[in-house]
Design a protein around this motif. Sequence first.
Motif, PDB file in Angstrom:
ATOM      1  N   ALA A  71       0.899  -1.269  -0.075  1.00 17.69           N
ATOM      2  CA  ALA A  71      -0.085  -0.021  -0.097  1.00 17.69           C
ATOM      3  C   ALA A  71       0.991   1.173  -0.039  1.00 17.69           C
ATOM      4  CB  ALA A  71      -0.963   0.006   1.280  1.00 17.69           C
ATOM      5  N   GLU A  72       1.912   1.277   0.727  1.00 16.99           N
ATOM      6  CA  GLU A  72       2.685   2.517   0.786  1.00 16.99           C
ATOM      7  C   GLU A  72       3.564   2.642  -0.551  1.00 16.99           C
ATOM      8  OE1 GLU A  72       5.440   1.529   4.004  1.00 16.99           O
ATOM      9  OE2 GLU A  72       4.318   2.046   5.423  1.00 16.99           O
ATOM     10  N   MET A  73       3.916   1.641  -0.989  1.00 17.77           N
ATOM     11  CA  MET A  73       4.614   1.836  -2.484  1.00 17.77           C
ATOM     12  C   MET A  73       3.570   2.276  -3.395  1.00 17.77           C
ATOM     13  SD  MET A  73       7.115  -1.573  -2.075  1.00 17.77           S
ATOM     14  CE  MET A  73       8.097  -1.069  -3.602  1.00 17.77           C
ATOM     15  N   TRP A  74       2.356   1.692  -3.514  1.00 15.01           N
ATOM     16  CA  TRP A  74       1.272   1.966  -4.268  1.00 15.01           C
ATOM     17  C   TRP A  74       1.013   3.509  -4.514  1.00 15.01           C
ATOM     18  CZ3 TRP A  74      -0.355  -0.735  -8.506  1.00 15.01           C
ATOM     19  CH2 TRP A  74      -1.643  -0.346  -9.115  1.00 15.01           C
ATOM     20  N   LEU A  75       0.726   3.979  -3.229  1.00 15.82           N
ATOM     21  CA  LEU A  75       0.446   5.271  -2.790  1.00 15.82           C
ATOM     22  C   LEU A  75       1.386   6.382  -3.230  1.00 15.82           C
ATOM     23  CD1 LEU A  75      -1.853   4.779   0.251  1.00 15.82           C
ATOM     24  CD2 LEU A  75      -2.729   5.190  -2.045  1.00 15.82           C
ATOM     25  N   ALA A  76       2.681   5.978  -3.163  1.00 15.48           N
ATOM     26  CA  ALA A  76       3.937   6.603  -3.381  1.00 15.48           C
ATOM     27  C   ALA A  76       4.008   6.688  -4.760  1.00 15.48           C
ATOM     28  CB  ALA A  76       4.782   6.216  -2.591  1.00 15.48           C
ATOM     29  N   GLY A  77       3.497   5.959  -5.869  1.00 17.31           N
ATOM     30  CA  GLY A  77       3.603   5.902  -7.081  1.00 17.31           C
ATOM     31  C   GLY A  77       4.658   5.368  -7.598  1.00 17.31           C
ATOM     32  N   VAL A  78       5.208   4.081  -6.846  1.00 18.88           N
ATOM     33  CA  VAL A  78       6.222   3.406  -7.473  1.00 18.88           C
ATOM     34  C   VAL A  78       5.770   2.531  -8.564  1.00 18.88           C
ATOM     35  CG1 VAL A  78       8.061   1.680  -6.780  1.00 18.88           C
ATOM     36  CG2 VAL A  78       7.273   3.252  -5.102  1.00 18.88           C
ATOM     37  N   PRO A  79       6.501   2.414  -9.587  1.00 21.31           N
ATOM     38  CA  PRO A  79       6.163   1.637 -10.902  1.00 21.31           C
ATOM     39  C   PRO A  79       5.930   0.193 -10.533  1.00 21.31           C
ATOM     40  CG  PRO A  79       8.026   2.886 -11.551  1.00 21.31           C
ATOM     41  CD  PRO A  79       7.806   3.035  -9.968  1.00 21.31           C
ATOM     42  N   VAL A  80       4.827  -0.284 -11.175  1.00 23.42           N
ATOM     43  CA  VAL A  80       4.364  -1.533 -10.916  1.00 23.42           C
ATOM     44  C   VAL A  80       5.332  -2.566 -11.009  1.00 23.42           C
ATOM     45  CG1 VAL A  80       2.851  -3.391 -11.619  1.00 23.42           C
ATOM     46  CG2 VAL A  80       1.947  -1.126 -11.534  1.00 23.42           C
ATOM     47  N   ALA A  81       6.368  -2.466 -12.048  1.00 18.99           N
ATOM     48  CA  ALA A  81       7.316  -3.409 -12.261  1.00 18.99           C
ATOM     49  C   ALA A  81       8.377  -3.398 -11.026  1.00 18.99           C
ATOM     50  CB  ALA A  81       8.220  -3.277 -13.406  1.00 18.99           C
ATOM     51  N   ASP A  82       8.612  -2.161 -10.384  1.00 21.12           N
ATOM     52  CA  ASP A  82       9.491  -2.313  -9.225  1.00 21.12           C
ATOM     53  C   ASP A  82       8.747  -2.756  -7.962  1.00 21.12           C
ATOM     54  OD1 ASP A  82      11.292  -0.815 -10.714  1.00 21.12           O
ATOM     55  OD2 ASP A  82      10.756   1.148 -10.024  1.00 21.12           O
ATOM     56  N   ILE A  83       7.383  -2.622  -7.981  1.00 23.53           N
ATOM     57  CA  ILE A  83       6.670  -3.101  -6.513  1.00 23.53           C
ATOM     58  C   ILE A  83       6.581  -4.605  -6.848  1.00 23.53           C
ATOM     59  CG2 ILE A  83       4.465  -3.309  -5.610  1.00 23.53           C
ATOM     60  CD1 ILE A  83       3.809  -0.582  -6.550  1.00 23.53           C
ATOM     61  N   CYS A  84       6.552  -5.212  -8.212  1.00 28.94           N
ATOM     62  CA  CYS A  84       6.537  -6.711  -8.287  1.00 28.94           C
ATOM     63  C   CYS A  84       7.899  -7.403  -7.738  1.00 28.94           C
ATOM     64  CB  CYS A  84       6.198  -7.018  -9.795  1.00 28.94           C
ATOM     65  SG  CYS A  84       4.411  -6.656 -10.251  1.00 28.94           S
ATOM     66  N   LEU A  85       8.937  -6.566  -8.135  1.00 28.23           N
ATOM     67  CA  LEU A  85      10.317  -6.981  -7.966  1.00 28.23           C
ATOM     68  C   LEU A  85      10.617  -6.834  -6.439  1.00 28.23           C
ATOM     69  CD1 LEU A  85      12.781  -8.142  -9.500  1.00 28.23           C
ATOM     70  CD2 LEU A  85      13.552  -5.694  -9.369  1.00 28.23           C
ATOM     71  N   ALA A  86      10.375  -5.763  -5.719  1.00 23.87           N
ATOM     72  CA  ALA A  86      10.498  -5.619  -4.394  1.00 23.87           C
ATOM     73  C   ALA A  86       9.687  -6.692  -3.657  1.00 23.87           C
ATOM     74  CB  ALA A  86      10.127  -4.474  -4.010  1.00 23.87           C
ATOM     75  N   LEU A  87       8.640  -7.051  -3.820  1.00 25.48           N
ATOM     76  CA  LEU A  87       7.644  -7.959  -3.106  1.00 25.48           C
ATOM     77  C   LEU A  87       7.885  -9.489  -3.595  1.00 25.48           C
ATOM     78  CD1 LEU A  87       4.343  -6.057  -2.732  1.00 25.48           C
ATOM     79  CD2 LEU A  87       6.327  -6.127  -1.262  1.00 25.48           C
ATOM     80  N   GLY A  88       8.348  -9.688  -4.881  1.00 23.49           N
ATOM     81  CA  GLY A  88       8.617 -10.938  -5.261  1.00 23.49           C
ATOM     82  C   GLY A  88       7.451 -11.547  -5.793  1.00 23.49           C
ATOM     83  N   ILE A  89       6.635 -10.783  -6.505  1.00 23.46           N
ATOM     84  CA  ILE A  89       5.173 -11.411  -7.121  1.00 23.46           C
ATOM     85  C   ILE A  89       5.084 -11.012  -8.268  1.00 23.46           C
ATOM     86  CG2 ILE A  89       4.095 -11.427  -4.698  1.00 23.46           C
ATOM     87  CD1 ILE A  89       2.858  -8.563  -5.437  1.00 23.46           C
ATOM     88  N   GLY A  90       4.103 -11.457  -8.988  1.00 22.60           N
ATOM     89  CA  GLY A  90       3.854 -11.073 -10.645  1.00 22.60           C
ATOM     90  C   GLY A  90       2.771  -9.969 -10.693  1.00 22.60           C
ATOM     91  N   ASN A  91       2.552  -9.684 -12.035  1.00 18.27           N
ATOM     92  CA  ASN A  91       1.533  -8.320 -12.185  1.00 18.27           C
ATOM     93  C   ASN A  91       0.223  -8.952 -11.706  1.00 18.27           C
ATOM     94  OD1 ASN A  91       3.515  -6.680 -12.992  1.00 18.27           O
ATOM     95  ND2 ASN A  91       3.002  -7.056 -15.422  1.00 18.27           N
ATOM     96  N   SER A  92      -0.422 -10.204 -12.164  1.00 22.73           N
ATOM     97  CA  SER A  92      -1.655 -10.376 -11.736  1.00 22.73           C
ATOM     98  C   SER A  92      -1.992 -10.603 -10.330  1.00 22.73           C
ATOM     99  CB  SER A  92      -1.693 -11.987 -12.544  1.00 22.73           C
ATOM    100  OG  SER A  92      -1.097 -12.990 -11.901  1.00 22.73           O
TER     101      SER A  92
END
Length: 143
Positions: free
Chosen positions: A97-118
């Motif tokens: 939630a913090e990363m999403w609200l901060a506007g971090v790109p989706v690819a970076d969020i997926c990489l940081a959390l170790g999950i896929g786009n879906s």
Amino acid sequence: MSGNANSAAAAFGAGRFACSARRTISNLTPEELAEVERERSKDRPTSWAHLAARYAVNELDLRRMFDPNKPKAVVEPAKPAPTTFQDHLAARNVRLAEMWLAGVPVADICLALGIGNSVLSKYRARLGLAPRTPGIQKKRTTP
């Protein structure tokens, strides 16, 4: 070296391979540490090798301890590690939630959390975060 110096060096394990008599830096007394500081603050400071042999410690450790360019260590309290799987999920959801609200790109969020786009889109929907609208793209014109 004189006879006294040789016997003193042998007694303190000052030989190259005599490591059993070496002390660690943490075993130096406050008086010895103050003396090392005095020796190094002179106009013509005593060499690190000589001080290390005198106190029977590792020269590199001694240099690191008294290096004036060494940044001061900042000790922050450690965050408690999640104890259960539910705690792990809660910590991950907060981070997402913090990363999403901060506007971090989706690819970076997926990489940081170790999950896929879906998986990210499912978590976003479960947390009630608004979907991101794609930016306005210019239409391609063919020549």
